[in-house]
Motif scaffolding. Structure first.
Motif, PDB file in Angstrom:
ATOM      1  N   ASP A   1       3.914  -7.692 -10.649  1.00  0.00           N
ATOM      2  CA  ASP A   1       4.285  -7.811 -12.061  1.00  0.00           C
ATOM      3  C   ASP A   1       3.606  -6.681 -12.818  1.00  0.00           C
ATOM      4  OD1 ASP A   1       5.797 -10.122 -11.669  1.00  0.00           O
ATOM      5  OD2 ASP A   1       4.064 -11.423 -11.937  1.00  0.00           O
ATOM      6  N   VAL A   2       4.413  -5.903 -13.552  1.00  0.00           N
ATOM      7  CA  VAL A   2       3.904  -4.784 -14.329  1.00  0.00           C
ATOM      8  C   VAL A   2       4.070  -5.131 -15.806  1.00  0.00           C
ATOM      9  CG1 VAL A   2       4.079  -2.309 -14.763  1.00  0.00           C
ATOM     10  CG2 VAL A   2       4.656  -3.208 -12.500  1.00  0.00           C
ATOM     11  N   SER A   3       2.989  -4.942 -16.590  1.00  0.00           N
ATOM     12  CA  SER A   3       3.043  -5.284 -18.015  1.00  0.00           C
ATOM     13  C   SER A   3       2.520  -4.157 -18.884  1.00  0.00           C
ATOM     14  CB  SER A   3       2.193  -6.527 -18.305  1.00  0.00           C
ATOM     15  OG  SER A   3       2.690  -7.638 -17.623  1.00  0.00           O
ATOM     16  N   ASP A   4       3.159  -3.990 -20.041  1.00  0.00           N
ATOM     17  CA  ASP A   4       2.686  -3.083 -21.086  1.00  0.00           C
ATOM     18  C   ASP A   4       3.358  -3.506 -22.387  1.00  0.00           C
ATOM     19  OD1 ASP A   4       1.180  -0.465 -21.688  1.00  0.00           O
ATOM     20  OD2 ASP A   4       3.122  -0.157 -22.643  1.00  0.00           O
ATOM     21  N   ASP A   5       2.665  -3.331 -23.515  1.00  0.00           N
ATOM     22  CA  ASP A   5       3.235  -3.765 -24.789  1.00  0.00           C
ATOM     23  C   ASP A   5       4.500  -2.993 -25.157  1.00  0.00           C
ATOM     24  OD1 ASP A   5       1.818  -1.427 -25.272  1.00  0.00           O
ATOM     25  OD2 ASP A   5       1.115  -2.059 -27.239  1.00  0.00           O
ATOM     26  N   SER A   6       4.705  -1.802 -24.606  1.00  0.00           N
ATOM     27  CA  SER A   6       5.912  -1.028 -24.907  1.00  0.00           C
ATOM     28  C   SER A   6       7.053  -1.313 -23.931  1.00  0.00           C
ATOM     29  CB  SER A   6       5.595   0.470 -24.880  1.00  0.00           C
ATOM     30  OG  SER A   6       5.352   0.904 -23.547  1.00  0.00           O
ATOM     31  N   GLY A   7       6.769  -2.052 -22.868  1.00  0.00           N
ATOM     32  CA  GLY A   7       7.765  -2.302 -21.828  1.00  0.00           C
ATOM     33  C   GLY A   7       7.494  -1.417 -20.620  1.00  0.00           C
ATOM     34  N   VAL A   8       8.207  -1.673 -19.539  1.00  0.00           N
ATOM     35  CA  VAL A   8       7.977  -0.976 -18.270  1.00  0.00           C
ATOM     36  C   VAL A   8       9.111   0.009 -18.001  1.00  0.00           C
ATOM     37  CG1 VAL A   8       7.694  -1.294 -15.784  1.00  0.00           C
ATOM     38  CG2 VAL A   8       6.711  -2.958 -17.386  1.00  0.00           C
ATOM     39  N   GLU A   9       8.738   1.245 -17.737  1.00  0.00           N
ATOM     40  CA  GLU A   9       9.722   2.284 -17.406  1.00  0.00           C
ATOM     41  C   GLU A   9      10.034   2.267 -15.909  1.00  0.00           C
ATOM     42  OE1 GLU A   9      12.381   5.274 -18.055  1.00  0.00           O
ATOM     43  OE2 GLU A   9      11.236   4.286 -19.620  1.00  0.00           O
ATOM     44  N   ASN A  10       8.985   2.399 -15.058  1.00  0.00           N
ATOM     45  CA  ASN A  10       9.213   2.365 -13.610  1.00  0.00           C
ATOM     46  C   ASN A  10       7.899   2.181 -12.848  1.00  0.00           C
ATOM     47  OD1 ASN A  10       7.964   4.899 -13.287  1.00  0.00           O
ATOM     48  ND2 ASN A  10       9.872   5.993 -13.465  1.00  0.00           N
ATOM     49  N   LEU A  11       8.060   2.006 -11.538  1.00  0.00           N
ATOM     50  CA  LEU A  11       6.923   1.858 -10.632  1.00  0.00           C
ATOM     51  C   LEU A  11       7.228   2.646  -9.372  1.00  0.00           C
ATOM     52  CD1 LEU A  11       4.189   0.346 -10.007  1.00  0.00           C
ATOM     53  CD2 LEU A  11       5.607  -1.289  -8.767  1.00  0.00           C
ATOM     54  N   ASN A  12       6.367   3.604  -9.054  1.00  0.00           N
ATOM     55  CA  ASN A  12       6.493   4.374  -7.820  1.00  0.00           C
ATOM     56  C   ASN A  12       5.521   3.815  -6.797  1.00  0.00           C
ATOM     57  OD1 ASN A  12       8.179   5.858  -9.404  1.00  0.00           O
ATOM     58  ND2 ASN A  12       7.147   7.797  -9.099  1.00  0.00           N
ATOM     59  N   VAL A  13       5.951   3.790  -5.523  1.00  0.00           N
ATOM     60  CA  VAL A  13       5.177   3.135  -4.465  1.00  0.00           C
ATOM     61  C   VAL A  13       5.075   4.045  -3.247  1.00  0.00           C
ATOM     62  CG1 VAL A  13       5.119   1.140  -2.928  1.00  0.00           C
ATOM     63  CG2 VAL A  13       5.952   0.871  -5.261  1.00  0.00           C
ATOM     64  N   LEU A  14       3.870   4.123  -2.676  1.00  0.00           N
ATOM     65  CA  LEU A  14       3.636   4.856  -1.433  1.00  0.00           C
ATOM     66  C   LEU A  14       2.913   3.938  -0.461  1.00  0.00           C
ATOM     67  CD1 LEU A  14       3.693   7.573   0.120  1.00  0.00           C
ATOM     68  CD2 LEU A  14       1.411   8.001  -0.807  1.00  0.00           C
ATOM     69  N   VAL A  15       3.437   3.856   0.763  1.00  0.00           N
ATOM     70  CA  VAL A  15       2.864   3.020   1.821  1.00  0.00           C
ATOM     71  C   VAL A  15       2.248   3.948   2.861  1.00  0.00           C
ATOM     72  CG1 VAL A  15       3.395   1.268   3.532  1.00  0.00           C
ATOM     73  CG2 VAL A  15       4.704   1.361   1.419  1.00  0.00           C
ATOM     74  N   TRP A  16       1.013   3.655   3.275  1.00  0.00           N
ATOM     75  CA  TRP A  16       0.346   4.555   4.225  1.00  0.00           C
ATOM     76  C   TRP A  16      -0.692   3.804   5.058  1.00  0.00           C
ATOM     77  CZ3 TRP A  16      -4.895   5.416   2.992  1.00  0.00           C
ATOM     78  CH2 TRP A  16      -5.283   5.044   1.704  1.00  0.00           C
ATOM     79  N   PRO A  17      -0.890   4.257   6.328  1.00  0.00           N
ATOM     80  CA  PRO A  17      -1.872   3.605   7.199  1.00  0.00           C
ATOM     81  C   PRO A  17      -3.298   3.919   6.733  1.00  0.00           C
ATOM     82  CG  PRO A  17      -0.882   5.481   8.326  1.00  0.00           C
ATOM     83  CD  PRO A  17      -0.183   5.341   7.009  1.00  0.00           C
ATOM     84  N   THR A  18      -4.122   2.894   6.635  1.00  0.00           N
ATOM     85  CA  THR A  18      -5.504   3.053   6.180  1.00  0.00           C
ATOM     86  C   THR A  18      -6.269   4.032   7.072  1.00  0.00           C
ATOM     87  OG1 THR A  18      -5.461   0.804   5.330  1.00  0.00           O
ATOM     88  CG2 THR A  18      -7.624   1.791   5.624  1.00  0.00           C
ATOM     89  N   ALA A  19      -6.025   3.988   8.374  1.00  0.00           N
ATOM     90  CA  ALA A  19      -6.741   4.859   9.317  1.00  0.00           C
ATOM     91  C   ALA A  19      -6.486   6.341   9.048  1.00  0.00           C
ATOM     92  CB  ALA A  19      -6.352   4.517  10.747  1.00  0.00           C
ATOM     93  N   SER A  20      -5.387   6.667   8.384  1.00  0.00           N
ATOM     94  CA  SER A  20      -5.078   8.077   8.104  1.00  0.00           C
ATOM     95  C   SER A  20      -5.992   8.661   7.035  1.00  0.00           C
ATOM     96  CB  SER A  20      -3.624   8.224   7.648  1.00  0.00           C
ATOM     97  OG  SER A  20      -3.471   7.736   6.319  1.00  0.00           O
ATOM     98  N   LYS A  21      -6.660   7.794   6.267  1.00  0.00           N
ATOM     99  CA  LYS A  21      -7.534   8.230   5.175  1.00  0.00           C
ATOM    100  C   LYS A  21      -6.795   9.174   4.220  1.00  0.00           C
ATOM    101  CE  LYS A  21     -11.755   7.457   7.721  1.00  0.00           C
ATOM    102  NZ  LYS A  21     -11.688   6.059   7.713  1.00  0.00           N
ATOM    103  N   LEU A  22      -5.527   8.889   3.972  1.00  0.00           N
ATOM    104  CA  LEU A  22      -4.643   9.732   3.178  1.00  0.00           C
ATOM    105  C   LEU A  22      -5.169  10.019   1.779  1.00  0.00           C
ATOM    106  CD1 LEU A  22      -1.902  11.183   3.102  1.00  0.00           C
ATOM    107  CD2 LEU A  22      -0.914   9.070   2.252  1.00  0.00           C
ATOM    108  N   ASN A  23      -5.635   9.006   1.044  1.00  0.00           N
ATOM    109  CA  ASN A  23      -6.170   9.167  -0.302  1.00  0.00           C
ATOM    110  C   ASN A  23      -5.179   9.862  -1.256  1.00  0.00           C
ATOM    111  OD1 ASN A  23      -8.069   8.800  -2.282  1.00  0.00           O
ATOM    112  ND2 ASN A  23      -9.167  10.679  -1.810  1.00  0.00           N
TER     113      ASN A  23
END
Length: 148
Positions: free
Chosen positions: A57-79
């Motif tokens: 759930d994404v909240s803001d008083d002005s409304g939500v424009e979008n949400l970008n998502v990145l999935v990555w293996p923890t062992a990669s230490k991608l950061n």
């Protein structure tokens, strides 16, 4: 007589100040936030593709424009950084109120892709953008495991 006026004036000033502060707090803008994030991975099976799903759930008083998502293996230490998340998968967001949207990102996973995935802990990084342009970068919005 002077004491009563002074005390009365002081009490009135405190009361007015308290009401003004309460009104300011009630009308203060809500900061962009992510709540109740969850991630789930389902491996492909037979003719059915697998999937990774992240919901929050994404909240803001002005409304939500979008949400970008990145999935990555923890062992990669991608950061990953906020700038990198501007160029990744975008979730589908549906309004649940004027200020909140339920956002879901679903990525299909083929058998070939699943075979190449590292088993173990994985992270979800997210970048939320409000309609007023505010952004919120969350380096670890959720975690999940991929098992073999």
């Amino acid at each position: 007589m002077f004491k009563r006026v002074l005390i009365g004036s002081f009490a009135g000033a405190v009361l007015v100040g308290g009401v003004a502060a309460g009104f300011a707090a009630a009308s203060a803008p809500e900061k962009l936030s992510l709540k109740d994030g969850s991630a789930h991975y389902t491996a492909p099976s037979g003719n059915r593709a697998g999937a990774f799903t992240f919901t929050t759930d994404v909240s803001d008083d002005s409304g939500v424009e979008n949400l970008n998502v990145l999935v990555w293996p923890t062992a990669s230490k991608l950061n990953p950084t906020e700038a990198e998340l501007r160029e990744v998968d975008t979730a589908t967001c549906r309004s649940t109120s004027d200020e909140t949207s339920r956002c879901t990102c679903t990525l299909k996973v083929t058998e070939k892709e699943a075979a190449a995935l590292d088993p173990g802990a994985w992270q979800v990084s997210a970048l939320a953008t409000a309609k007023d342009g505010d952004t919120l970068f969350v380096s670890s919005a959720a975690t999940f495991d991929i098992k073999r």
